[in-house]
Design a protein around this motif. Structure first.
Motif, short mmCIF file in Angstrom:
data_model
loop_
_atom_site.label_atom_id
_atom_site.label_comp_id
_atom_site.label_asym_id
_atom_site.label_seq_id
_atom_site.Cartn_x
_atom_site.Cartn_y
_atom_site.Cartn_z
N GLY A 72 29.20 29.05 -6.77
CA GLY A 72 29.80 27.80 -7.23
C GLY A 72 31.26 27.65 -6.83
O GLY A 72 31.79 26.55 -6.84
N PRO A 123 31.08 25.40 -3.31
CA PRO A 123 29.89 24.66 -3.72
C PRO A 123 29.12 23.94 -2.62
O PRO A 123 27.99 23.51 -2.84
CB PRO A 123 30.44 23.65 -4.73
N THR A 180 25.98 23.94 -9.78
CA THR A 180 26.86 22.83 -9.41
C THR A 180 25.97 21.66 -9.03
O THR A 180 25.26 21.72 -8.02
CB THR A 180 27.76 23.18 -8.20
N GLU A 198 30.37 18.69 -6.63
CA GLU A 198 31.08 19.70 -5.85
C GLU A 198 32.58 19.40 -5.84
O GLU A 198 32.98 18.24 -5.80
CB GLU A 198 30.58 19.72 -4.39
#
Length: 133
Positions: free
Chosen positions: A26, A29, A114, A119
């Motif tokens: 993440g 992302p 995510t 993002e």
């Protein structure tokens, strides 16, 4: 987070199975890292755009070094991944096939970390890291 799956390399003598580790973080992302193995040896490591992978399950996407397209063979839905390496005259090029169901399941897990459209890259932090070197 990561997952292991088997991919098929399209070779002159037919399809050759390879192990692939799909990884997602993440903190980066937009990227799915895929490491390809032949036994314990790492053959290659590629970074793919997560959105392109998802779109490639439904329609052809990409150009240049990486393209993805859906492919159905003998009742098994797959993602065709064409990679163009740095070699001349096709050396370093590869065509791989990934089970669409396995990839879609992995992508669902990444969206739990995510969500699509959520993002975010901290460009200030990234710039600070670059300048610190």
């Amino acid at each position: 987070m990561s997952a292991l799956t088997v991919v098929s390399l399209d070779a002159a003598r037919g399809r050759v199975p390879l192990l692939a580790r799909l990884s997602y973080d993440g903190e980066d992302p937009y990227v799915v890292e895929v490491t390809f193995f032949d036994g314990p040896a790492v053959l290659a490591c590629w970074h793919f755009d997560r959105q392109m992978l998802a779109e490639g399950l439904h329609r052809p996407v990409g150009e240049g070094d990486v393209t993805f397209s859906p492919c159905g063979t003998a009742g098994a839905d797959e993602l065709r991944v064409a990679l163009r390496g740095p070699g001349a005259e096709g050396q370093g090029n590869a065509v791989l096939f990934v089970a669409a169901r396995a990839l879609a399941g992995f992508l669902e897990q990444t969206y739990a970390v995510t969500g699509a459209g959520e993002e975010f890259l901290d460009l200030d932090r990234l710039l600070d890291e670059f300048l610190a070197r």
